[in-house]
Design a protein around this motif. Sequence first.
Motif, PDB file in Angstrom:
ATOM      1  N   ALA A 470       0.831  -1.207   0.000  1.00 47.67           N
ATOM      2  CA  ALA A 470       0.000   0.000   0.000  1.00 47.67           C
ATOM      3  C   ALA A 470       0.866   1.257   0.000  1.00 47.67           C
ATOM      4  O   ALA A 470       0.538   2.250  -0.659  1.00 47.67           O
ATOM      5  N   ALA A 471       1.980   1.218   0.724  1.00 46.57           N
ATOM      6  CA  ALA A 471       2.876   2.375   0.756  1.00 46.57           C
ATOM      7  C   ALA A 471       3.536   2.599  -0.595  1.00 46.57           C
ATOM      8  O   ALA A 471       3.711   3.742  -1.033  1.00 46.57           O
ATOM      9  N   ASP A 482     -10.145   3.002  -3.432  1.00 47.13           N
ATOM     10  CA  ASP A 482     -11.352   3.462  -4.132  1.00 47.13           C
ATOM     11  C   ASP A 482     -11.045   4.647  -5.038  1.00 47.13           C
ATOM     12  O   ASP A 482     -11.917   5.459  -5.344  1.00 47.13           O
ATOM     13  N   ALA A 483      -9.785   4.746  -5.499  1.00 41.38           N
ATOM     14  CA  ALA A 483      -9.394   5.874  -6.354  1.00 41.38           C
ATOM     15  C   ALA A 483     -10.200   5.915  -7.635  1.00 41.38           C
ATOM     16  O   ALA A 483     -10.453   6.981  -8.199  1.00 41.38           O
ATOM     17  N   HIS A 484     -10.651   4.751  -8.116  1.00 39.13           N
ATOM     18  CA  HIS A 484     -11.402   4.724  -9.363  1.00 39.13           C
ATOM     19  C   HIS A 484     -12.730   5.461  -9.227  1.00 39.13           C
ATOM     20  O   HIS A 484     -13.222   6.047 -10.178  1.00 39.13           O
ATOM     21  N   PHE A 540      -8.936  -6.662  -0.461  1.00 42.17           N
ATOM     22  CA  PHE A 540      -7.894  -5.745   0.016  1.00 42.17           C
ATOM     23  C   PHE A 540      -8.358  -4.309  -0.181  1.00 42.17           C
ATOM     24  O   PHE A 540      -8.737  -3.912  -1.288  1.00 42.17           O
ATOM     25  N   GLU A 541      -8.351  -3.551   0.909  1.00 47.72           N
ATOM     26  CA  GLU A 541      -8.655  -2.118   0.861  1.00 47.72           C
ATOM     27  C   GLU A 541      -7.525  -1.367   1.550  1.00 47.72           C
ATOM     28  O   GLU A 541      -6.961  -1.855   2.531  1.00 47.72           O
ATOM     29  N   TRP A 542      -7.220  -0.178   1.028  1.00 45.57           N
ATOM     30  CA  TRP A 542      -6.181   0.622   1.679  1.00 45.57           C
ATOM     31  C   TRP A 542      -6.473   2.102   1.513  1.00 45.57           C
ATOM     32  O   TRP A 542      -7.178   2.526   0.592  1.00 45.57           O
ATOM     33  N   ARG A 557      -7.340  -2.999   5.133  1.00 43.52           N
ATOM     34  CA  ARG A 557      -8.117  -4.171   5.544  1.00 43.52           C
ATOM     35  C   ARG A 557      -7.750  -5.281   4.580  1.00 43.52           C
ATOM     36  O   ARG A 557      -7.951  -5.165   3.358  1.00 43.52           O
ATOM     37  N   LEU A 558      -7.185  -6.354   5.126  1.00 48.13           N
ATOM     38  CA  LEU A 558      -6.806  -7.528   4.344  1.00 48.13           C
ATOM     39  C   LEU A 558      -7.670  -8.678   4.833  1.00 48.13           C
ATOM     40  O   LEU A 558      -7.479  -9.182   5.947  1.00 48.13           O
ATOM     41  N   GLY A 559      -8.632  -9.065   4.027  1.00 50.23           N
ATOM     42  CA  GLY A 559      -9.610 -10.046   4.489  1.00 50.23           C
ATOM     43  C   GLY A 559     -10.423  -9.441   5.621  1.00 50.23           C
ATOM     44  O   GLY A 559     -11.086  -8.423   5.457  1.00 50.23           O
ATOM     45  N   GLU A 560     -10.336 -10.048   6.802  1.00 52.18           N
ATOM     46  CA  GLU A 560     -11.067  -9.549   7.963  1.00 52.18           C
ATOM     47  C   GLU A 560     -10.161  -8.803   8.942  1.00 52.18           C
ATOM     48  O   GLU A 560     -10.592  -8.456  10.041  1.00 52.18           O
ATOM     49  N   VAL A 561      -8.901  -8.578   8.556  1.00 52.70           N
ATOM     50  CA  VAL A 561      -7.915  -7.971   9.457  1.00 52.70           C
ATOM     51  C   VAL A 561      -7.733  -6.495   9.115  1.00 52.70           C
ATOM     52  O   VAL A 561      -7.455  -6.147   7.958  1.00 52.70           O
ATOM     53  N   ASP A 562      -7.886  -5.631  10.134  1.00 55.65           N
ATOM     54  CA  ASP A 562      -7.595  -4.206   9.982  1.00 55.65           C
ATOM     55  C   ASP A 562      -6.223  -3.922  10.580  1.00 55.65           C
ATOM     56  O   ASP A 562      -5.866  -4.474  11.626  1.00 55.65           O
TER      57      ASP A 562
END
Length: 671
Positions: A470-471, A482-484, A540-542, A557-562
């Motif tokens: 992500a970095a 969600d840049a798109h 995957f969200e970042w 958030r990777l799967g269910e992990v924040d």
Amino acid sequence: MFNTLLIANRGEIACRVAATARRLGLRTVAVYSEADAQARHVAACDVAIPIGGPEPRDSYLRGSAILDAARAAGAQAIHPGYGFLSENEGFAQACADAGIVFVGPPAGAIAAMGSKSAAKSLMETAGVPLVPGYHGENQDPEFLQAQAELIGYPVLIKASAGGGGKGMRIVASAAAFREALASCKREAASSFGDDKVLIERYLQKPRHIEIQVFADRHGNCVYLFERDCSVQRRHQKVIEEAPAPGMTDERRRAMGEAAVAAARAVGYVGAGTVEFIAEPDGRFYFMEMNTRLQVEHPVTEMITGHDLVEWQLRVAAGEPLPVDQAQLAFSGHAIEARIYAENPDNGFLPSIGRLDVLNLPQHVAFVNGDVRIDGGVREGDAITPYYDPMIAKLIVRGDDRDQARARMAQALEDLQCVGVQTNVAFLRRLMLDEAFAQADLDTGLIERRHDSLFPPPAPASDTACALAVAAVLAGRGQTSSDAHRRAAGIDPWDALDGWRIGGVYERPFSLRHHEDTRTVLLRRVADQWLCSAGGAMQPFEWRAEVLRPGQCEVRIRLGEVDARAKVITRGDRIHVHADGALTVLEHHDPLAHSVDESSDQGGSLTAPMPGKIISIAVKPGDTVKAGDALLVMEAMKMEHTIQSPKDGTVREVFFALGDQVGDGAELLALD
């Protein structure tokens, strides 16, 4: 009060004294070596005067040069800080002869306590309990070994004029005594110009407790309670706290009164510390008196609310102490951690280099506040081989010990340093260690808790790898998954969001951690991002906030992990600071450049840091066994023995006695 003060020191103590002196309206004068021309303490003072080369003996230990600087600047007083000339009776006397106020005790008091042997004899006469040992003048090796055998092993060899753990060795058997004695004497001569030693019984599970004393020129003397300095490595303090856990009022009073008696016995003036070694049953023994302000004085300031540097300056100007013993009290609990440029996993060897990034937690200066930092370096400064590798002192206060410990752990988590190795992660593990949390303290705690404090290297976690990815994306403008959505309305060919007309966008990231190389696969299917760090694909969200070039705050958030982290990128190296741990990953981007494939040194013996060769025990053709001492290096006034990693024959020695060597230099070749 004098109006101009010269500070005959460097680093954090020089900055600390300068700030207090200026608050009192004094003009401040810095002295500096060639290595410190751009140092923080130079910028902190009104005037700065060069005094010589980078080696301490060519600059900060040159009393005549410092006195010349004081005369040139019109200084009426000199504050020696701690270390260097702060406990040098000759310098204190030279100041007095020159009509310049020495901010410290008179030369006679320094002389009385400057020799550990003489001080112990004085305390013995005064009835202060001493550890069984030999403190006399006879320095014949055979005689000293005989004394050690009379005392009984294990024994402790200590430099008579020493301090800071230098010139000190624990000896477990007669067979090891001679080599340890020779090493102690070399280190003592190098650090203090005096190779005399004393021998004492080495106490099992001892605590190191010291009492802060203060005396003025009007006959007043008080103690400002105690500090526990038991947590040590290589006989040097790592953590200090006040008050000492488990200290009873009766023992506090007994130790305080003994410390005041010791100060009065030598006509003491100013700030001093009387150090005791305490056994589990409560018995305590005099160790030494440090005739100066101590590195750990901030914890005393934090619980008492008194500025001890201001006290020093006022007492030196002839003023009486501001309070008497009955008026002194403390509240809460304070802990100090020394932030060093060093590698705890490699015997705490110092780390040399540039502080490319130095992010400090939110803090205040001096006495007030719950988090305080005393520092002598800034981002961009260099940690050199000439001086102590301390970066800063981190001090916290809480209503009780548990709160102070929690605040320290959080403050350490908020501190990031890139460019040198540090002990920050180790200190945080120490704060969370079960024995430390329960105040099960003694000077062997670090060795006793070795397995939990030095866990084996673990593979980089999937979360750390995802944070690094992500970095990397944020550094290229893609700060959110969600840049798109936010890019709607612009030409899709200008978007950096992995959009494709049809099909799947997929990109691998090669991340190396120690000897392990991981491939992290990033994939976009329609509007959803997926990521795999070696296992199954997960959603995957970042989101990343770029703080400045090369630094960002990342949430994923990777799967269910924040998870969240501060990520610092320097070249190919990605430093992921998350949950108090640091994971350093090397990103190989084949589109950016090829990997620099360094040649393998084939197991040659190399210098662990820059230093000087002070002893060579072998020559070409000698047969050695694994563990044999080959040579001794000196760096930052500490000795480091280079041992043979295997049985073999010495083929070549590449340096001579007295040579300076650089970090990583090949020292010897073995067949």
